[in-house]
Design a protein around this motif. Structure first.
Motif, PDB file in Angstrom:
ATOM      1  N   THR A   1     -28.203  40.752 -44.305  1.00 54.27           N
ATOM      2  CA  THR A   1     -27.552  41.490 -45.389  1.00 54.27           C
ATOM      3  C   THR A   1     -26.079  41.725 -45.084  1.00 54.27           C
ATOM      4  O   THR A   1     -25.224  41.614 -45.970  1.00 54.27           O
ATOM      5  CB  THR A   1     -28.266  42.837 -45.606  1.00 54.27           C
ATOM      6  OG1 THR A   1     -29.653  42.601 -45.887  1.00 54.27           O
ATOM      7  CG2 THR A   1     -27.642  43.595 -46.763  1.00 54.27           C
ATOM      8  N   LEU A   2     -25.767  42.040 -43.840  1.00 52.81           N
ATOM      9  CA  LEU A   2     -24.369  42.232 -43.444  1.00 52.81           C
ATOM     10  C   LEU A   2     -23.577  40.941 -43.526  1.00 52.81           C
ATOM     11  O   LEU A   2     -22.408  40.937 -43.929  1.00 52.81           O
ATOM     12  CB  LEU A   2     -24.307  42.772 -42.010  1.00 52.81           C
ATOM     13  CG  LEU A   2     -24.791  44.198 -41.771  1.00 52.81           C
ATOM     14  CD1 LEU A   2     -24.773  44.495 -40.281  1.00 52.81           C
ATOM     15  CD2 LEU A   2     -23.923  45.192 -42.514  1.00 52.81           C
ATOM     16  N   TRP A   3     -24.216  39.856 -43.146  1.00 51.69           N
ATOM     17  CA  TRP A   3     -23.486  38.596 -43.065  1.00 51.69           C
ATOM     18  C   TRP A   3     -23.205  37.957 -44.423  1.00 51.69           C
ATOM     19  O   TRP A   3     -22.224  37.226 -44.566  1.00 51.69           O
ATOM     20  CB  TRP A   3     -24.261  37.604 -42.192  1.00 51.69           C
ATOM     21  CG  TRP A   3     -24.096  37.829 -40.731  1.00 51.69           C
ATOM     22  CD1 TRP A   3     -25.074  37.995 -39.792  1.00 51.69           C
ATOM     23  CD2 TRP A   3     -22.860  37.904 -40.012  1.00 51.69           C
ATOM     24  NE1 TRP A   3     -24.530  38.182 -38.551  1.00 51.69           N
ATOM     25  CE2 TRP A   3     -23.177  38.130 -38.656  1.00 51.69           C
ATOM     26  CE3 TRP A   3     -21.522  37.813 -40.387  1.00 51.69           C
ATOM     27  CZ2 TRP A   3     -22.194  38.252 -37.670  1.00 51.69           C
ATOM     28  CZ3 TRP A   3     -20.545  37.941 -39.408  1.00 51.69           C
ATOM     29  CH2 TRP A   3     -20.885  38.161 -38.075  1.00 51.69           C
ATOM     30  N   ARG A   4     -24.025  38.211 -45.405  1.00 53.26           N
ATOM     31  CA  ARG A   4     -23.896  37.466 -46.659  1.00 53.26           C
ATOM     32  C   ARG A   4     -22.495  37.548 -47.268  1.00 53.26           C
ATOM     33  O   ARG A   4     -21.868  36.513 -47.511  1.00 53.26           O
ATOM     34  CB  ARG A   4     -24.985  37.919 -47.642  1.00 53.26           C
ATOM     35  CG  ARG A   4     -25.259  36.906 -48.749  1.00 53.26           C
ATOM     36  CD  ARG A   4     -26.554  37.231 -49.469  1.00 53.26           C
ATOM     37  NE  ARG A   4     -27.716  36.974 -48.625  1.00 53.26           N
ATOM     38  CZ  ARG A   4     -28.594  37.884 -48.249  1.00 53.26           C
ATOM     39  NH1 ARG A   4     -28.454  39.142 -48.647  1.00 53.26           N
ATOM     40  NH2 ARG A   4     -29.617  37.567 -47.485  1.00 53.26           N
ATOM     41  N   PRO A   5     -21.933  38.725 -47.509  1.00 56.68           N
ATOM     42  CA  PRO A   5     -20.573  38.756 -48.082  1.00 56.68           C
ATOM     43  C   PRO A   5     -19.506  38.294 -47.101  1.00 56.68           C
ATOM     44  O   PRO A   5     -18.525  37.648 -47.495  1.00 56.68           O
ATOM     45  CB  PRO A   5     -20.376  40.227 -48.465  1.00 56.68           C
ATOM     46  CG  PRO A   5     -21.349  40.987 -47.619  1.00 56.68           C
ATOM     47  CD  PRO A   5     -22.521  40.082 -47.434  1.00 56.68           C
ATOM     48  N   ALA A   6     -19.685  38.608 -45.813  1.00 64.47           N
ATOM     49  CA  ALA A   6     -18.686  38.200 -44.826  1.00 64.47           C
ATOM     50  C   ALA A   6     -18.633  36.687 -44.683  1.00 64.47           C
ATOM     51  O   ALA A   6     -17.547  36.085 -44.586  1.00 64.47           O
ATOM     52  CB  ALA A   6     -19.005  38.849 -43.473  1.00 64.47           C
ATOM     53  N   LEU A   7     -19.790  36.040 -44.663  1.00 63.94           N
ATOM     54  CA  LEU A   7     -19.819  34.583 -44.549  1.00 63.94           C
ATOM     55  C   LEU A   7     -19.245  33.915 -45.786  1.00 63.94           C
ATOM     56  O   LEU A   7     -18.568  32.883 -45.692  1.00 63.94           O
ATOM     57  CB  LEU A   7     -21.254  34.108 -44.304  1.00 63.94           C
ATOM     58  CG  LEU A   7     -21.814  34.394 -42.901  1.00 63.94           C
ATOM     59  CD1 LEU A   7     -23.315  34.138 -42.866  1.00 63.94           C
ATOM     60  CD2 LEU A   7     -21.095  33.543 -41.861  1.00 63.94           C
ATOM     61  N   ALA A   8     -19.500  34.482 -46.951  1.00 66.14           N
ATOM     62  CA  ALA A   8     -18.933  33.915 -48.179  1.00 66.14           C
ATOM     63  C   ALA A   8     -17.406  33.931 -48.119  1.00 66.14           C
ATOM     64  O   ALA A   8     -16.744  32.937 -48.451  1.00 66.14           O
ATOM     65  CB  ALA A   8     -19.433  34.679 -49.396  1.00 66.14           C
ATOM     66  N   ARG A   9     -16.831  35.052 -47.683  1.00 71.01           N
ATOM     67  CA  ARG A   9     -15.372  35.138 -47.587  1.00 71.01           C
ATOM     68  C   ARG A   9     -14.809  34.174 -46.542  1.00 71.01           C
ATOM     69  O   ARG A   9     -13.759  33.573 -46.745  1.00 71.01           O
ATOM     70  CB  ARG A   9     -14.956  36.570 -47.252  1.00 71.01           C
ATOM     71  CG  ARG A   9     -15.184  37.572 -48.374  1.00 71.01           C
ATOM     72  CD  ARG A   9     -14.522  38.907 -48.049  1.00 71.01           C
ATOM     73  NE  ARG A   9     -15.081  39.530 -46.850  1.00 71.01           N
ATOM     74  CZ  ARG A   9     -16.089  40.394 -46.863  1.00 71.01           C
ATOM     75  NH1 ARG A   9     -16.664  40.724 -48.020  1.00 71.01           N
ATOM     76  NH2 ARG A   9     -16.539  40.925 -45.744  1.00 71.01           N
ATOM     77  N   ALA A  10     -15.515  34.053 -45.432  1.00 72.29           N
ATOM     78  CA  ALA A  10     -14.981  33.267 -44.315  1.00 72.29           C
ATOM     79  C   ALA A  10     -15.221  31.769 -44.446  1.00 72.29           C
ATOM     80  O   ALA A  10     -14.418  30.965 -43.968  1.00 72.29           O
ATOM     81  CB  ALA A  10     -15.591  33.763 -43.001  1.00 72.29           C
ATOM     82  N   LEU A  11     -16.309  31.368 -45.124  1.00 74.04           N
ATOM     83  CA  LEU A  11     -16.712  29.960 -45.097  1.00 74.04           C
ATOM     84  C   LEU A  11     -16.516  29.209 -46.400  1.00 74.04           C
ATOM     85  O   LEU A  11     -16.429  27.976 -46.386  1.00 74.04           O
ATOM     86  CB  LEU A  11     -18.190  29.845 -44.691  1.00 74.04           C
ATOM     87  CG  LEU A  11     -18.594  30.438 -43.344  1.00 74.04           C
ATOM     88  CD1 LEU A  11     -20.050  30.119 -43.058  1.00 74.04           C
ATOM     89  CD2 LEU A  11     -17.710  29.923 -42.229  1.00 74.04           C
ATOM     90  N   ASP A  12     -16.469  29.912 -47.525  1.00 74.03           N
ATOM     91  CA  ASP A  12     -16.375  29.201 -48.801  1.00 74.03           C
ATOM     92  C   ASP A  12     -15.168  28.270 -48.844  1.00 74.03           C
ATOM     93  O   ASP A  12     -15.240  27.172 -49.397  1.00 74.03           O
ATOM     94  CB  ASP A  12     -16.310  30.188 -49.965  1.00 74.03           C
ATOM     95  CG  ASP A  12     -17.673  30.762 -50.326  1.00 74.03           C
ATOM     96  OD1 ASP A  12     -18.649  30.445 -49.605  1.00 74.03           O
ATOM     97  OD2 ASP A  12     -17.766  31.515 -51.306  1.00 74.03           O
ATOM     98  N   GLY A  13     -14.045  28.696 -48.271  1.00 74.45           N
ATOM     99  CA  GLY A  13     -12.863  27.854 -48.242  1.00 74.45           C
ATOM    100  C   GLY A  13     -12.966  26.722 -47.244  1.00 74.45           C
ATOM    101  O   GLY A  13     -12.954  25.538 -47.612  1.00 74.45           O
ATOM    102  N   PRO A  14     -13.132  27.019 -45.938  1.00 74.31           N
ATOM    103  CA  PRO A  14     -13.166  25.962 -44.930  1.00 74.31           C
ATOM    104  C   PRO A  14     -14.276  24.933 -45.109  1.00 74.31           C
ATOM    105  O   PRO A  14     -14.084  23.747 -44.857  1.00 74.31           O
ATOM    106  CB  PRO A  14     -13.343  26.733 -43.619  1.00 74.31           C
ATOM    107  CG  PRO A  14     -12.822  28.090 -43.896  1.00 74.31           C
ATOM    108  CD  PRO A  14     -13.132  28.363 -45.334  1.00 74.31           C
ATOM    109  N   LEU A  15     -15.456  25.372 -45.529  1.00 75.15           N
ATOM    110  CA  LEU A  15     -16.582  24.446 -45.643  1.00 75.15           C
ATOM    111  C   LEU A  15     -16.864  24.017 -47.071  1.00 75.15           C
ATOM    112  O   LEU A  15     -17.626  23.073 -47.288  1.00 75.15           O
ATOM    113  CB  LEU A  15     -17.855  25.075 -45.056  1.00 75.15           C
ATOM    114  CG  LEU A  15     -17.798  25.538 -43.602  1.00 75.15           C
ATOM    115  CD1 LEU A  15     -19.196  25.905 -43.118  1.00 75.15           C
ATOM    116  CD2 LEU A  15     -17.180  24.498 -42.698  1.00 75.15           C
ATOM    117  N   GLY A  16     -16.277  24.688 -48.036  1.00 80.87           N
ATOM    118  CA  GLY A  16     -16.573  24.362 -49.423  1.00 80.87           C
ATOM    119  C   GLY A  16     -15.509  23.558 -50.118  1.00 80.87           C
ATOM    120  O   GLY A  16     -15.713  23.069 -51.231  1.00 80.87           O
ATOM    121  N   ALA A  17     -14.370  23.391 -49.472  1.00 83.85           N
ATOM    122  CA  ALA A  17     -13.261  22.679 -50.102  1.00 83.85           C
ATOM    123  C   ALA A  17     -13.275  21.200 -49.711  1.00 83.85           C
ATOM    124  O   ALA A  17     -13.893  20.794 -48.736  1.00 83.85           O
ATOM    125  CB  ALA A  17     -11.936  23.313 -49.688  1.00 83.85           C
ATOM    126  N   GLY A  18     -12.583  20.409 -50.501  1.00 79.43           N
ATOM    127  CA  GLY A  18     -12.390  19.010 -50.157  1.00 79.43           C
ATOM    128  C   GLY A  18     -13.524  18.082 -50.514  1.00 79.43           C
ATOM    129  O   GLY A  18     -13.470  16.889 -50.226  1.00 79.43           O
TER     130      GLY A  18
END
Length: 255
Positions: free
Chosen positions: A140-157
């Motif tokens: 539960t703690l990680w869900r919003p934090a991971l979205a902020r941290a990973l959506d750009g680096p792993l979701g782009a390109g």
């Protein structure tokens, strides 16, 4: 292509490097949650009820709790050497190109959120789905934090995400771009009908082999169809399936 892996309960006995440096870990946006979980984990591991809270088997509890209590000062080792369970045994990172593997693999963790293979951390024990006093479930703690941290680096390109994580870790972050979850089934004929069942131990081994084969092949699929073609070309029996969560690559093992 990015390859997402779960952690392993089984880990190396100890490290040989300097103590933990949170600022040096990948995805620095995760640092605040890492600090909160570290503090909570060390506290609960010092309590008589620690083993029960963390769901530790009796034969492993004393060692695991001692590791958790020493996290701030314990020697570290690279993530590439930390995990030693079935999936990682079959992945055999020490036989792969370390640069290619480090660029493509992201390991998810109940304590650290997400790590690169070159990150240095000490051995620890914390599942994603335990309930910690005052904090609740790490997932539960990680869900919003991971979205902020990973959506750009792993979701782009437009790079394809090949998701080899188990359920609790997969639920903590879902890729916003093209992604394929790898599932493993055993196929057998029962009363003349073909039936598929989920397997556990062999699923971990097969996921490790799939990751190894993809990395060793030097390929970089960009779509689910390309991934299917490569995986079947490497000798696996597989098919693409639609699920409520997205696209799955179903790998089928013979009976």
């Amino acid at each position: 292509m990015f390859i997402l892996l779960p952690p392993s309960e089984k880990k190396a006995a100890g490290g040989d490097g300097p103590p933990l440096d949170l600022a040096a870990l990948a995805f620095p946006g995760l640092t605040p949650v890492r600090k909160r979980l570290l503090t909570a984990l060390r506290r609960v591991s010092a309590r008589p009820s620690g083993a029960d809270v963390l769901g530790l088997p009796a034969g492993q509890a004393a060692d695991a709790l001692a590791r958790n209590r020493a996290l701030a000062d314990a020697p570290t080792l690279p993530v590439a050497r930390l995990y030693t369970g079935v999936l990682y045994d079959h992945l055999a990172l020490d036989t792969l190109d370390p640069v290619r593997a480090a660029e493509r693999i992201v390991v998810f963790s109940g304590l650290w959120g997400a790590l690169r293979l070159t990150d240095r951390v000490p051995p620890y024990r914390l599942s994603m789905n335990v309930t910690l006093p005052r904090l609740g479930r790490p997932a539960t703690l990680w869900r919003p934090a991971l979205a902020r941290a990973l959506d750009g680096p792993l979701g782009a390109g437009g790079r394809l995400v090949v998701d080899l994580r188990s359920g609790p870790y997969a639920a903590a972050w879902r890729a916003p771009g093209p992604a394929v979850a790898v599932r493993v089934f055993r196929e057998r004929v029962v009363d003349g009908a073909v039936r598929r069942t989920v397997v556990s131990h062999m699923a971990k081994a097969t996921r490790g082999l799939i990751a190894r084969d993809l990395l060793a092949s030097g390929t970089d699929p960009r779509t689910p169809d390309e991934l299917l073609k490569i995986v079947t070309g490497l000798g696996h029996t597989a098919e693409l399936t639609g699920t409520p969560q997205g696209t799955a690559l179903d790998v089928v093992l013979p009976d």
